[in-house]
Design a protein around this motif. Structure first.
Motif, PDB file in Angstrom:
ATOM      1  N   THR A  19       0.903  -7.111   2.041  1.00 14.97           N
ATOM      2  CA  THR A  19       0.952  -5.684   1.737  1.00 14.97           C
ATOM      3  C   THR A  19       1.862  -5.012   2.754  1.00 14.97           C
ATOM      4  O   THR A  19       2.521  -5.712   3.544  1.00 14.97           O
ATOM      5  N   HIS A  45      -8.761  -6.264   5.923  1.00 12.98           N
ATOM      6  CA  HIS A  45      -8.618  -7.623   6.462  1.00 12.98           C
ATOM      7  C   HIS A  45      -9.875  -8.062   7.208  1.00 12.98           C
ATOM      8  O   HIS A  45     -10.283  -9.222   7.133  1.00 12.98           O
ATOM      9  N   LEU A  56       0.858  -1.185   0.000  1.00 13.50           N
ATOM     10  CA  LEU A  56       0.000   0.000   0.000  1.00 13.50           C
ATOM     11  C   LEU A  56       0.900   1.242   0.000  1.00 13.50           C
ATOM     12  O   LEU A  56       0.579   2.248  -0.583  1.00 13.50           O
ATOM     13  N   ILE A  86       1.978  -8.053   6.917  1.00 12.85           N
ATOM     14  CA  ILE A  86       2.278  -6.639   6.667  1.00 12.85           C
ATOM     15  C   ILE A  86       3.785  -6.440   6.756  1.00 12.85           C
ATOM     16  O   ILE A  86       4.413  -6.793   7.766  1.00 12.85           O
ATOM     17  N   SER A 101      -1.602   5.320   2.930  1.00 14.24           N
ATOM     18  CA  SER A 101      -2.953   5.624   2.450  1.00 14.24           C
ATOM     19  C   SER A 101      -3.195   7.124   2.300  1.00 14.24           C
ATOM     20  O   SER A 101      -4.309   7.549   2.018  1.00 14.24           O
ATOM     21  N   LEU A 105      -6.227  -4.122  -3.683  1.00 15.83           N
ATOM     22  CA  LEU A 105      -6.235  -4.990  -2.485  1.00 15.83           C
ATOM     23  C   LEU A 105      -7.652  -5.514  -2.228  1.00 15.83           C
ATOM     24  O   LEU A 105      -7.839  -6.666  -1.825  1.00 15.83           O
ATOM     25  N   ILE A 148      -5.504 -10.662   4.192  1.00 15.26           N
ATOM     26  CA  ILE A 148      -4.176 -10.037   4.325  1.00 15.26           C
ATOM     27  C   ILE A 148      -3.333 -10.960   5.202  1.00 15.26           C
ATOM     28  O   ILE A 148      -3.589 -11.108   6.394  1.00 15.26           O
ATOM     29  N   ILE A 201      -5.540  -0.992   6.206  1.00 20.24           N
ATOM     30  CA  ILE A 201      -5.235  -2.413   5.960  1.00 20.24           C
ATOM     31  C   ILE A 201      -6.096  -3.290   6.872  1.00 20.24           C
ATOM     32  O   ILE A 201      -6.659  -4.306   6.453  1.00 20.24           O
TER      33      ILE A 201
END
Ligand code: SF4
Length: 389
Positions: free
Chosen positions: A222, A246, A181, A255, A184, A210, A252, A242
């Motif tokens: 990610t 998820h 990502l 991370i 954001s 995603l 996901i 994220i």
């Protein structure tokens, strides 16, 4: 009840399984700036609860399939222009030779990396595809993934923003896939900011991809690039973005928290590296925001201190290659696996080799892939030592 008692009321409630809000996380960040120790021990406590004594890595070979890219991020040294020495245009034969070498080195993962849709911008990329008999980079990757499986390696593709259909195709052969990502925050795409000339890094675009991976039930890696001019609040917002995905799709799998390191041939060469305590606070915060998530830092980007991240909540070192450089960070070679193993042991943990997919995501993948993996896996869904040592 937990035995650990802290001065911080919020952190004590985190230890009692309270799910924290964005506002709580910002407060914890502010409280931790002067003394992060309580945050670190909370993260470590949660890490032990969900991950035990195991720290994983994936033994991989990095396939730099094509590093032309239609976008330009001001921190990126991976991208190459036509004619540059670092340009990589792997032929079918290059890929097959590297796969066979990777197998000899007892790698488990074939990491396939490309720039963002190079054929949209470069004639050289279109010629390369034509010469190898493919219409798009995604189509090439579909075939490369099949060759990897034939060789006994498990592909993990990270090729930027793929379409729903492209991902659906790659899902048949890829154990998992990746898309950072980065952050954001829309602000980082404004003029003068790192993603201004990289439309593929617009947060909404990335989050849409995603989201598609979630709809397709693809185990997805990610992550966030830390230290590129973001505010702490923007990193925390990224973690919550994220987390939200998820919660919606459950796909996901990990991370990656990557600390920015300036590259001498980029616009951001004078920009400082991510400060280590700041980075550790971010790592620890991600653990308390998502207590059960697999959290990874790349050890090569903190060569002198990577082992100290075991005390702030991580449980994975990511892909380590005994064979190929980290083309995204070519100045930072990976530590040897035996050194990582020693340092992990000294910190009180056991290093184990995983597939590119974590065991808890096995139900997401096809029976064909599962059958291939089961030949190599131990009772915990990790790679049997005889296959990687
Ligand atoms: S980071 Fe990725 S999208 Fe950005 S310039 Fe480099 S290869 Fe392209």
């Amino acid at each position: 009840m937990n035995n650990l008692m802290l001065n911080s009321e919020i952190l004590n409630s985190v230890l009692e399984n309270k799910i924290i809000s964005y506002e709580d996380a910002v407060q914890i960040y502010r409280d931790s700036k002067t003394n992060p120790l309580e945050l670190f021990s909370t993260a470590q406590n949660l890490r032990k609860k969900s991950k035990g004594q195991t720290v994983t890595f994936s033994k991989k070979a990095f396939f730099n399939i094509i590093n032309m890219c239609k976008d330009t991020c001001t921190y990126c040294t991976y991208k190459a222009e036509p004619g540059e020495e670092k340009l990589s245009l792997m032929s079918k034969q290059d890929i097959k030779q590297m796969l066979s070498l990777a197998k000899k080195y007892r790698c488990v993962e074939a990491l396939f990396v490309t720039g963002e849709r190079p054929e949209q911008r470069y004639q050289g990329a279109r010629d390369w595809l034509k010469k190898n008999g493919f219409k798009s980079t995604a189509e090439y990757l579909t075939h490369a993934s099949e060759w990897a499986l034939e060789e006994g390696l498990f592909p993990h593709t990270n090729a930027g923003n793929l379409t729903f259909e492209e991902m659906k195709e790659l899902q048949k052969t890829n154990a998992s896939m990746g898309l950072m990502l980065e952050n954001s925050s829309e602000r980082l795409s404004q003029k003068g900011m790192p993603h201004y000339l990289a439309p593929s890094k617009r947060p909404k675009t990335r989050l849409d991809v995603l989201e598609n991976s979630g709809k397709l039930k693809i185990p997805m890696t990610t992550g966030i690039l830390v230290g590129i001019g973001e505010t702490p609040e923007e990193v925390i917002e990224s973690m919550f973005a994220i987390k939200k995905l998820h919660e919606k799709y459950g796909n996901i799998q990990e991370i990656i928290l990557q600390n920015f390191q300036p590259k001498h041939d980029t616009k951001m060469r004078e920009f400082p590296s991510a400060e280590e305590t700041y980075f550790k606070i971010i790592v620890a915060l991600s653990r308390i925001i998502m207590p059960e998530m697999n959290i990874q830092i790349p050890p090569n980007l903190s060569p002198k201190s990577y082992q100290s991240f075991l005390t702030v909540g991580i449980n994975d070192w990511g892909g380590i290659s005994p064979l190929t450089p980290d083309y995204v960070n070519p100045e930072f070679s990976w530590p040897e696996i035996k050194n990582i193993e020693e340092n992990t042991k000294i910190a009180g943990f056991d290093l184990k080799c995983r597939f590119p997919i974590y065991p808890e995501f096995f139900p997401f993948i096809s029976k064909e892939l599962r059958d291939k993996m089961s030949l190599m896996e131990d009772g915990e869904g990790l790679v049997k030592e005889e296959y990687w040592r």
